[in-house]
Design a protein around this motif. Sequence first.
Motif, short mmCIF file in Angstrom:
data_model
loop_
_atom_site.label_atom_id
_atom_site.label_comp_id
_atom_site.label_asym_id
_atom_site.label_seq_id
_atom_site.Cartn_x
_atom_site.Cartn_y
_atom_site.Cartn_z
N SER A 190 0.65 -1.09 -0.08
CA SER A 190 0.12 0.06 -0.18
C SER A 190 0.80 1.04 -0.01
N TYR A 191 2.05 1.23 0.33
CA TYR A 191 2.89 2.16 0.36
C TYR A 191 4.04 2.29 -0.75
N LEU A 192 4.42 0.93 -1.03
CA LEU A 192 5.55 0.85 -1.98
C LEU A 192 4.77 0.55 -3.56
N GLY A 193 3.91 -0.20 -3.72
CA GLY A 193 3.37 -0.97 -4.85
C GLY A 193 3.96 -2.21 -4.95
N GLU A 194 3.19 -2.88 -5.82
CA GLU A 194 3.74 -4.36 -6.13
C GLU A 194 4.90 -4.49 -6.76
N ASN A 195 5.40 -3.63 -7.74
CA ASN A 195 6.63 -3.76 -8.44
C ASN A 195 8.04 -3.76 -7.39
N VAL A 196 7.77 -2.78 -6.73
CA VAL A 196 8.82 -2.46 -5.51
C VAL A 196 9.12 -3.66 -4.67
N VAL A 197 7.85 -4.14 -3.98
CA VAL A 197 7.89 -5.16 -3.23
C VAL A 197 8.22 -6.42 -3.83
N ASP A 198 8.00 -6.69 -5.05
CA ASP A 198 8.46 -7.79 -5.89
C ASP A 198 9.97 -7.69 -5.93
N GLN A 199 10.47 -6.58 -6.30
CA GLN A 199 12.01 -6.59 -6.33
C GLN A 199 12.88 -6.82 -5.15
N LEU A 200 12.13 -6.41 -4.19
CA LEU A 200 12.94 -6.64 -2.65
C LEU A 200 12.93 -8.16 -2.24
N LEU A 204 12.60 -10.46 -4.58
CA LEU A 204 13.80 -11.13 -5.50
C LEU A 204 15.05 -10.86 -5.21
N TYR A 205 15.65 -9.90 -4.74
CA TYR A 205 16.95 -9.69 -4.49
C TYR A 205 17.13 -10.48 -2.94
N SER A 206 15.97 -10.48 -2.07
CA SER A 206 16.23 -11.20 -0.89
C SER A 206 16.71 -12.84 -1.23
N GLU A 207 15.75 -13.21 -2.15
CA GLU A 207 15.80 -14.63 -2.58
C GLU A 207 17.17 -14.73 -3.25
N GLN A 208 17.61 -14.25 -4.03
CA GLN A 208 18.81 -14.41 -4.79
C GLN A 208 19.98 -14.33 -3.75
N ALA A 209 19.91 -13.28 -2.90
CA ALA A 209 21.09 -13.23 -1.92
C ALA A 209 21.21 -14.65 -0.90
N LEU A 210 20.02 -14.97 -0.50
CA LEU A 210 20.17 -16.13 0.27
C LEU A 210 20.59 -17.33 -0.39
N LEU A 222 26.32 -8.84 1.03
CA LEU A 222 25.86 -7.18 0.56
C LEU A 222 24.65 -7.37 -0.17
N GLN A 223 24.26 -8.36 -1.15
CA GLN A 223 23.37 -8.30 -1.85
C GLN A 223 21.80 -8.49 -1.15
N TYR A 224 21.88 -8.89 0.09
CA TYR A 224 20.63 -9.09 0.81
C TYR A 224 20.16 -7.57 1.25
N PRO A 225 18.78 -7.21 0.87
CA PRO A 225 18.25 -5.94 1.31
C PRO A 225 17.95 -5.84 2.65
N ASN A 226 18.74 -6.06 3.64
CA ASN A 226 18.58 -6.22 5.25
C ASN A 226 17.96 -4.96 5.60
N GLU A 227 18.47 -3.86 5.52
CA GLU A 227 18.04 -2.62 6.13
C GLU A 227 16.42 -2.25 5.56
N MET A 228 16.36 -2.59 4.32
CA MET A 228 14.86 -2.36 3.88
C MET A 228 13.81 -3.22 4.54
N LEU A 229 14.17 -4.60 4.31
CA LEU A 229 12.94 -5.53 5.07
C LEU A 229 12.73 -5.33 6.69
N ARG A 230 13.86 -4.80 7.24
CA ARG A 230 13.75 -4.57 8.62
C ARG A 230 12.90 -3.30 8.98
#
Length: 295
Positions: free
Chosen positions: A134-144, A146-152, A238-246
């Motif tokens: 509701s704040y970021l939109g679907e595309n941005v949340v999808d990006q976050l 995807l980056y998280s899954e790839q980093a893990l 470094l590739q995990y978007p830790n700060e944003m998820l938290r």
Amino acid sequence: MKVEKKFSRIKENVWRLEENGNEYSVKRYADVRDAIKIRNLHELLQTVDFPYCAPISEKGNEHIVVQPWVTDGFPVDFSKQSDRRASLKTLEALHETETVVKWESLPFLKPYALLDKWNWRLERFRNNRQTIVSYLGENVVDQLELYSEQALACLRTAPAREVPTTLLHGDVVHHNLLKTAEGTVTLIDFDLACTGHPDVEIALWLHRVLPKADYNAALLFDEEPRLQVLGQQAIAMLQYPNEMLREWSYLTTLPEERRVLLAQQLIPFTEQALNRWPELCRFSNNLLEHNRYLP
């Protein structure tokens, strides 16, 4: 002689005490085991003459830990190279205490479970997806996601350097690193202290520093020789978007009015990070490829 005391509340369980011209930090722990952990930790660090933390005062009790207030210390500014360098020096000194204290053998310290924690963080983010969208939109949340899954996925196979497990501070946010007038950095708040690989804490420090350096990882690696020896596990971190998820997950715990205020800060923060994330991932992948062939 009458002892004059003045308490100022800092947080729910932390006070600043002024007593006869001296100042102290007073922290109450609901679980006595946490207070014991902090006392034992500081006593050991004092035994090995670790200079970058405040000693424990005898003023407390089983639930309360009292320490001298770091009166001339201010939170480090990670946008300044001098503060980055000083804070990194302090963390290195903490990790080097492993040569005289076998932290891994101490029962009051738990090992840092990086993958478990970051899997849980992504799951929590997903559980709150509808609110965050509701704040970021679907595309941005999808990006976050995807980056998280790839980093893990990368972290599960990336090896760590073969160095001993040591003591980690566990929470290297800027306000736990106080720079004094002499230019040294003192560590406070060891509540999340644990054992683990030193590179893991340096990578977590980088997560805190990168937003203040416009996510210019190449700049940071060029200015600090310590970063040049990071193992593949830390580089993959470094590739995990830790700060944003938290931060976005934290937003979902707030009342609506406070959510709106925090979102006004987090939206530009997230946009800046995601604009730089492909470059950060390329830098990390190049380092991983280069380090793969090192002896």
